[in-house]
Design an enzyme around this catalytic site. Structure first.
Site: not given
Lengths: 106, 264
Positions: B80, B83-84, B118, B183, B221, B225
């Site tokens: 990564c 390039c970044h 990517c 909620c 998450r 729920c």
């Protein structure tokens, strides 16, 4: 190698009580939990943690299956002389990891 | 509560401060107008754990993510970082504007989806599995670079998807026949058993939940729920979950990012 976060002050005054924090990445699998297929997942925990100050053990803890994942231990030591703190975690499946941190006593 | 919310978003922080001043009129009124991160409702001990980077277990995954960021991957044998460059500069603010508009598909794409894209396109590597430790690690490493920055997922091209997310948020589902809004809008700040019902602002993801004893994504998450109201959760990476993420991020517009947060 498991990831660790260790917090030790770089310098401490002679005779001062200072705090040491050690956090390690570990699943602490209890050995009581069934997996998705209903089979019990074998126990995989850290059994013992020890901290040595210039080679002499100053703190140790025995860990049990009831300890949460990624155990975080906070304890104190008295600064006697400059040296090295070494932290060792040992456990099931031959788990063993040692990290060291220098401490300078002024 | 919708009225003041929209008002706040349109007129920015100055008016927000004024509106907060007015909200001392009554506790109920305050609860409806003041946006709170889940952080504000945690115990002092858990707050201290999040604030201290040597006590926050999420930082273990940030370390892991940094290692992955610099590791050569795939048939291109490219990291990564090649390039970044330095993530502290190149990734700053990126998490604040995701889910973002993806011109290739003309759909919203979340941070996890972007990382996997990517990997496939530029690294010639396989996508990480959803909710795998590797994907969480890279995601939290990237999200960490935006810590403290205001959420700004406001791309106008995403308006129809955001509206769909809003609709999903208000849609009753499951055997309990409850919507998210019942909620997290209508009863936020009250208690569900021992826990405070949060307003549901996703400012800290991926975050470390003490209940999970590990790091998890916003989609995990949301799926929790959904299972909680006894409905069939949408699949990881599905359009519905990305649209919900998008709506929640715009609902939290301007709030500070906290990744990796700690929650009970």
């Amino acid at each position: 190698m498991a990831r660790v976060l260790i917090n030790v002050p770089r310098t401490v005054r002679r005779g001062e009580v200072f705090e040491i924090r050690a956090l390690i990445q570990h699943t602490m699998e209890t050995g009581y939990r069934p997996d998705a297929g209903g089979e019990v997942v074998p126990r995989d925990i850290i059994r013992r943690f020890a901290c040595a100050y210039n080679g002499e053990e100053v703190f140790a803890a025995e860990l049990s299956p009831a300890v949460a994942a990624n155990p975080f231990l906070v304890f104190t030591a008295v600064a006697a002389e400059s040296g090295t703190l070494s932290f060792t975690w040992t456990g099931d499946n031959g788990f063993s990891q040692t990290e060291t941190r220098p401490v300078a006593v002024e | 509560m919708r009225g003041p919310e929209r008002f706040l978003r349109r007129f920015g922080a100055g008016v927000a401060a004024a509106a907060l001043g007015l909200s001392f009129v009554g506790a109920d009124e305050a609860r409806r107008t003041e946006r709170r991160s889940g952080f504000d409702d945690m115990s002092r001990e858990t707050q201290a754990m999040q604030r201290d980077d040597t006590a926050n277990p999420g930082m273990l995954w940030v370390q892991e993510g940094e290692a992955l960021w610099n590791r050569k991957e795939g048939t291109a044998a490219r990291a990564c970082a090649e390039c970044h460059g330095d993530a502290a500069a190149s990734m700053r603010g990126v998490a604040a504007r995701h889910p973002a508009f993806d011109p290739a598909t003309e759909q919203p794409i979340g941070l996890e989806g972007r990382i996997n894209r990517c990997r496939q396109v530029h690294q010639g590597a396989d996508a990480f599995a959803w909710e795998s430790q590797d994907l969480l690690a890279v995601t939290v490493f990237v999200a960490h670079q935006s810590r403290g920055m205001p959420v700004a997922a406001e791309d106008p091209r995403l308006a129809p998807f955001r509206e769909n997310g809003r609709r999903l948020f208000g849609e009753r589902l499951g055997q309990l026949d409850l919507s998210c809004a019942q909620c997290h809008d209508d009863n936020a700040g009250k208690r569900l058993a021992g826990s405070v019902v949060p307003q549901g602002h996703p400012t800290g993801y991926p975050l470390y939940r003490l209940e999970w004893q590990g790091l998890g994504s916003l989609q995990r998450r949301l799926r929790n729920c959904m299972a909680g109201v006894r409905s069939e959760p949408h699949a990881y990476g599905s359009a519905a979950l990305v649209e919900l993420e998008l709506f929640l991020m715009s609902r939290a517009g301007g709030m500070a990012l906290e990744a990796p947060a700690v929650r009970p």
